[in-house]
Design a protein around this motif. Structure first.
Motif, PDB file in Angstrom:
ATOM      1  N   GLU A 100       0.872  -1.346   0.021  1.00 28.85           N
ATOM      2  CA  GLU A 100      -0.044   0.026  -0.035  1.00 28.85           C
ATOM      3  C   GLU A 100       0.837   1.265  -0.113  1.00 28.85           C
ATOM      4  OE1 GLU A 100      -2.341  -0.613   3.573  1.00 28.85           O
ATOM      5  OE2 GLU A 100      -3.514  -2.028   2.598  1.00 28.85           O
ATOM      6  N   LEU A 101       2.212   1.218   0.478  1.00 25.02           N
ATOM      7  CA  LEU A 101       2.941   2.376   0.386  1.00 25.02           C
ATOM      8  C   LEU A 101       4.444   1.970   0.214  1.00 25.02           C
ATOM      9  CD1 LEU A 101       3.193   5.379   1.107  1.00 25.02           C
ATOM     10  CD2 LEU A 101       3.442   4.816   3.433  1.00 25.02           C
ATOM     11  N   ILE A 102       5.391   2.636  -0.374  1.00 26.08           N
ATOM     12  CA  ILE A 102       6.758   2.537  -0.459  1.00 26.08           C
ATOM     13  C   ILE A 102       7.146   3.955   0.141  1.00 26.08           C
ATOM     14  CG2 ILE A 102       8.383   1.889  -1.936  1.00 26.08           C
ATOM     15  CD1 ILE A 102       6.608   0.384  -3.477  1.00 26.08           C
ATOM     16  N   GLN A 103       7.983   4.039   0.931  1.00 24.93           N
ATOM     17  CA  GLN A 103       8.476   5.263   1.358  1.00 24.93           C
ATOM     18  C   GLN A 103      10.026   5.388   1.807  1.00 24.93           C
ATOM     19  OE1 GLN A 103       6.386   5.041   5.632  1.00 24.93           O
ATOM     20  NE2 GLN A 103       6.678   6.879   4.796  1.00 24.93           N
ATOM     21  N   TRP A 104      10.717   6.388   1.486  1.00 21.67           N
ATOM     22  CA  TRP A 104      12.135   6.311   1.869  1.00 21.67           C
ATOM     23  C   TRP A 104      12.438   6.200   3.396  1.00 21.67           C
ATOM     24  CZ3 TRP A 104      15.600   5.744  -1.347  1.00 21.67           C
ATOM     25  CH2 TRP A 104      16.976   5.927  -1.179  1.00 21.67           C
ATOM     26  N   LYS A 105      13.286   5.655   3.735  1.00 20.58           N
ATOM     27  CA  LYS A 105      13.611   5.503   5.265  1.00 20.58           C
ATOM     28  C   LYS A 105      13.624   6.628   5.999  1.00 20.58           C
ATOM     29  CE  LYS A 105      15.040   0.634   5.345  1.00 20.58           C
ATOM     30  NZ  LYS A 105      15.994  -0.293   5.832  1.00 20.58           N
ATOM     31  N   ALA A 106      14.487   7.525   5.657  1.00 19.19           N
ATOM     32  CA  ALA A 106      14.933   8.863   6.333  1.00 19.19           C
ATOM     33  C   ALA A 106      13.718   9.746   5.665  1.00 19.19           C
ATOM     34  CB  ALA A 106      16.153   9.295   5.776  1.00 19.19           C
ATOM     35  N   PRO A 107      12.709   9.944   6.653  1.00 20.94           N
ATOM     36  CA  PRO A 107      11.572  11.021   6.441  1.00 20.94           C
ATOM     37  C   PRO A 107      12.151  12.343   6.438  1.00 20.94           C
ATOM     38  CG  PRO A 107      10.905   9.531   8.327  1.00 20.94           C
ATOM     39  CD  PRO A 107      12.557   9.391   7.930  1.00 20.94           C
ATOM     40  N   GLY A 108      11.765  13.136   5.337  1.00 21.83           N
ATOM     41  CA  GLY A 108      11.964  14.316   5.060  1.00 21.83           C
ATOM     42  C   GLY A 108      13.284  14.618   4.048  1.00 21.83           C
ATOM     43  N   GLU A 109      14.068  13.539   3.792  1.00 22.07           N
ATOM     44  CA  GLU A 109      14.939  13.503   3.056  1.00 22.07           C
ATOM     45  C   GLU A 109      14.776  13.148   1.596  1.00 22.07           C
ATOM     46  OE1 GLU A 109      18.692  11.171   4.194  1.00 22.07           O
ATOM     47  OE2 GLU A 109      18.952  12.216   6.010  1.00 22.07           O
ATOM     48  N   ARG A 110      15.497  13.857   0.481  1.00 24.35           N
ATOM     49  CA  ARG A 110      15.234  13.452  -0.610  1.00 24.35           C
ATOM     50  C   ARG A 110      15.938  12.340  -1.000  1.00 24.35           C
ATOM     51  NH1 ARG A 110      18.330  16.003  -4.179  1.00 24.35           N
ATOM     52  NH2 ARG A 110      17.323  15.239  -5.955  1.00 24.35           N
ATOM     53  N   PRO A 111      14.754  11.265  -1.610  1.00 26.56           N
ATOM     54  CA  PRO A 111      15.514   9.875  -2.099  1.00 26.56           C
ATOM     55  C   PRO A 111      16.681   9.990  -3.043  1.00 26.56           C
ATOM     56  CG  PRO A 111      12.983  10.151  -2.157  1.00 26.56           C
ATOM     57  CD  PRO A 111      13.575  11.297  -2.107  1.00 26.56           C
ATOM     58  N   VAL A 112      17.929   9.728  -2.503  1.00 24.89           N
ATOM     59  CA  VAL A 112      19.029   9.580  -3.450  1.00 24.89           C
ATOM     60  C   VAL A 112      20.008   8.647  -3.089  1.00 24.89           C
ATOM     61  CG1 VAL A 112      20.898  11.053  -4.040  1.00 24.89           C
ATOM     62  CG2 VAL A 112      18.991  12.438  -3.777  1.00 24.89           C
ATOM     63  N   VAL A 113      20.281   8.049  -4.117  1.00 22.11           N
ATOM     64  CA  VAL A 113      21.524   6.864  -3.853  1.00 22.11           C
ATOM     65  C   VAL A 113      22.512   7.559  -4.642  1.00 22.11           C
ATOM     66  CG1 VAL A 113      22.189   4.550  -4.442  1.00 22.11           C
ATOM     67  CG2 VAL A 113      19.751   5.157  -3.341  1.00 22.11           C
TER      68      VAL A 113
END
Length: 211
Positions: free
Chosen positions: A37-50
């Motif tokens: 139902e939901l996929i989210q970045w582990k660090a809330p508030g951070e831009r998803p960057v790798v």
């Protein structure tokens, strides 16, 4: 007629029976799944960057940094898409340098799932170092470090590598003969040129110290 609403994931047996003739029926297997139902970045508030290197697996790195909800989803397998042709192979290994957007979804997803967009910055690692000539001659008292920088042509490849800096030094066993990089003892020694970005990439120079 919407008599049954699936509530709990699992595998269930149903029978469809003729009202006119109960001897006529069909057995069905109903598999109920819990979608993602939901996929989210582990660090809330951070831009998803790798940030990775060419040859690293971007999809594996992304998976380390996302959480999938709910916890009991039947299949948490993620699905990845990049509209930049040739950026990654089918398994997610980065093929070229650049900044790319990877969209992350789920194989078994709720129809309302919002895909997650991740920026993948791919850097080019150093692959090889060459030194010409491979052998030099100096005298006791010479500054070997400066001599190598001046007289030896050192090339770091590929030219597109993000960090082409390197370190020049005697190998560990020979370092005692070069205090402050000054040749102190006659003999044949080995110096190495080591990539700062990838210490596994090296080349050697034979140093003949004469009196």
């Amino acid at each position: 007629e919407d008599k049954y609403t699936a509530k709990i994931p699992g595998t269930y047996s149903f029978k469809v029976v003729s009202d006119q003739n109960p001897n006529i029926f069909k057995n069905l297997t109903i598999i109920v799944v819990q979608p993602v139902e939901l996929i989210q970045w582990k660090a809330p508030g951070e831009r998803p960057v790798v940030n990775i290197w060419v040859g690293d697996n971007a999809f594996t790195e992304i998976a380390k940094n996302v959480t999938v909800t709910p916890e009991d989803a039947t299949n948490k397998t993620l699905a990845y898409y990049c509209d930049e042709a040739g950026a990654f192979d089918e398994s997610g290994v980065a093929q070229k340098k650049g900044s790319f957007t990877v969209t992350v979804g789920a194989v078994v997803a709720d129809p309302g799932l919002e895909p997650l967009s991740v920026t993948v910055n791919v850097k080019q690692p150093v692959e090889s170092i060459t030194a010409e000539p491979k052998e030099i001659s100096v005298y006791v008292g010479d500054d070997v470090y400066s001599y190598i920088l001046e007289k030896v042509n050192i090339e770091v490849l590929p030219e597109t590598a993000d960090d082409r800096s390197y370190t020049v030094r005697p190998v560990a066993n020979d370092a005692i003969s070069f205090p402050d990089f000054i040749a102190s003892t006659e003999g044949i020694y080995t110096w190495e040129v080591v990539s700062d970005q990838n210490p596994e990439v090296t080349t050697n120079i034979t140093v003949n110290v004469l009196t």
